[in-house]
Design a protein around this motif. Structure first.
Motif, PDB file in Angstrom:
ATOM      1  N   PRO A  34      18.711  53.606  10.740  1.00 39.98           N
ATOM      2  CA  PRO A  34      19.576  53.352   9.578  1.00 39.98           C
ATOM      3  C   PRO A  34      20.833  54.221   9.645  1.00 39.98           C
ATOM      4  O   PRO A  34      20.818  55.328  10.182  1.00 39.98           O
ATOM      5  N   LEU A  35      21.915  53.696   9.094  1.00 42.05           N
ATOM      6  CA  LEU A  35      23.169  54.433   9.046  1.00 42.05           C
ATOM      7  C   LEU A  35      23.098  55.513   7.977  1.00 42.05           C
ATOM      8  O   LEU A  35      22.494  55.305   6.923  1.00 42.05           O
ATOM      9  N   SER A  36      23.744  56.633   8.254  1.00 41.29           N
ATOM     10  CA  SER A  36      23.895  57.636   7.205  1.00 41.29           C
ATOM     11  C   SER A  36      24.930  57.096   6.213  1.00 41.29           C
ATOM     12  O   SER A  36      25.654  56.132   6.510  1.00 41.29           O
ATOM     13  N   ALA A  37      25.031  57.721   5.058  1.00 41.00           N
ATOM     14  CA  ALA A  37      26.018  57.294   4.060  1.00 41.00           C
ATOM     15  C   ALA A  37      27.426  57.388   4.639  1.00 41.00           C
ATOM     16  O   ALA A  37      28.256  56.485   4.440  1.00 41.00           O
ATOM     17  N   GLU A  39      28.303  57.264   7.888  1.00 34.62           N
ATOM     18  CA  GLU A  39      28.466  56.222   8.915  1.00 34.62           C
ATOM     19  C   GLU A  39      28.694  54.860   8.266  1.00 34.62           C
ATOM     20  O   GLU A  39      29.525  54.078   8.731  1.00 34.62           O
ATOM     21  N   ARG A  40      27.962  54.586   7.205  1.00 32.91           N
ATOM     22  CA  ARG A  40      28.099  53.299   6.507  1.00 32.91           C
ATOM     23  C   ARG A  40      29.526  53.133   5.964  1.00 32.91           C
ATOM     24  O   ARG A  40      30.128  52.083   6.104  1.00 32.91           O
ATOM     25  N   ILE A  44      32.190  50.215   7.112  1.00 34.14           N
ATOM     26  CA  ILE A  44      32.810  49.341   6.109  1.00 34.14           C
ATOM     27  C   ILE A  44      34.334  49.420   6.216  1.00 34.14           C
ATOM     28  O   ILE A  44      35.021  48.401   6.146  1.00 34.14           O
ATOM     29  N   THR A  90      25.398  45.691  12.146  1.00 30.97           N
ATOM     30  CA  THR A  90      25.140  47.122  11.983  1.00 30.97           C
ATOM     31  C   THR A  90      24.891  47.455  10.519  1.00 30.97           C
ATOM     32  O   THR A  90      23.948  48.181  10.186  1.00 30.97           O
ATOM     33  N   LEU A  91      25.714  46.921   9.636  1.00 31.46           N
ATOM     34  CA  LEU A  91      25.540  47.182   8.199  1.00 31.46           C
ATOM     35  C   LEU A  91      24.235  46.601   7.668  1.00 31.46           C
ATOM     36  O   LEU A  91      23.644  47.141   6.725  1.00 31.46           O
ATOM     37  N   ASN A  92      23.756  45.505   8.282  1.00 29.31           N
ATOM     38  CA  ASN A  92      22.509  44.867   7.862  1.00 29.31           C
ATOM     39  C   ASN A  92      21.280  45.472   8.537  1.00 29.31           C
ATOM     40  O   ASN A  92      20.169  44.977   8.360  1.00 29.31           O
TER      41      ASN A  92
END
Length: 126
Positions: A34-37, A39-40, A44, A90-92
């Motif tokens: 999972p992405l860190s906050a 990275e997310r 985006i 990646t976001l999903n």
């Protein structure tokens, strides 16, 4: 395949039904971290830039980006649509689909990421 993005907007897999598919080495059970906050937020922001580039640069003949691959020391070319779909996957929390543009892209239609972002800045007066 679990965790892989199968999107009907993506180009067809040129290796579909090929027993020598170079992607056959990919482990179907690969876990996507999972992405860190932070990275997310970065993904985006990059996705927004890619969508702006697709909207503003594609009509000007810039079809995507290129970058120098450290593994093979060659340039790789990615269309805006491929970049967009990779970021969405990646976001999903999915693995991006295995794909590249045509084997003989018009190399004059691809630019480095920094050049594309600078071009957008100039167009939009950022």
């Amino acid at each position: 395949m679990r965790g892989v993005n199968f999107d009907d907007m993506m180009p067809l897999d040129p290796f579909a039904d090929d027993p020598n598919d170079p992607a056959s080495f990919i482990d179907d059970d690969e876990v996507v971290e999972p992405l860190s906050a932070q990275e997310r937020v970065a993904v985006i922001q990059d996705l927004s830039h890619v969508r702006d580039a697709k909207r503003l640069l594609k009509p000007r003949g810039i079809l995507g980006i290129h970058f120098l691959c450290e593994d093979c020391d060659q340039l790789h070319y990615y269309d805006w649509e491929i970049m967009e779909q990779n970021m969405i996957a990646t976001l999903n929390g999915e693995l991006p689909p295995v794909h590249e543009p045509s084997a003989e892209p018009n190399i004059d239609a691809y630019v480095p990421w920094d050049y594309a972002m600078g071009y957008l800045d100039g167009l939009e007066g950022r």
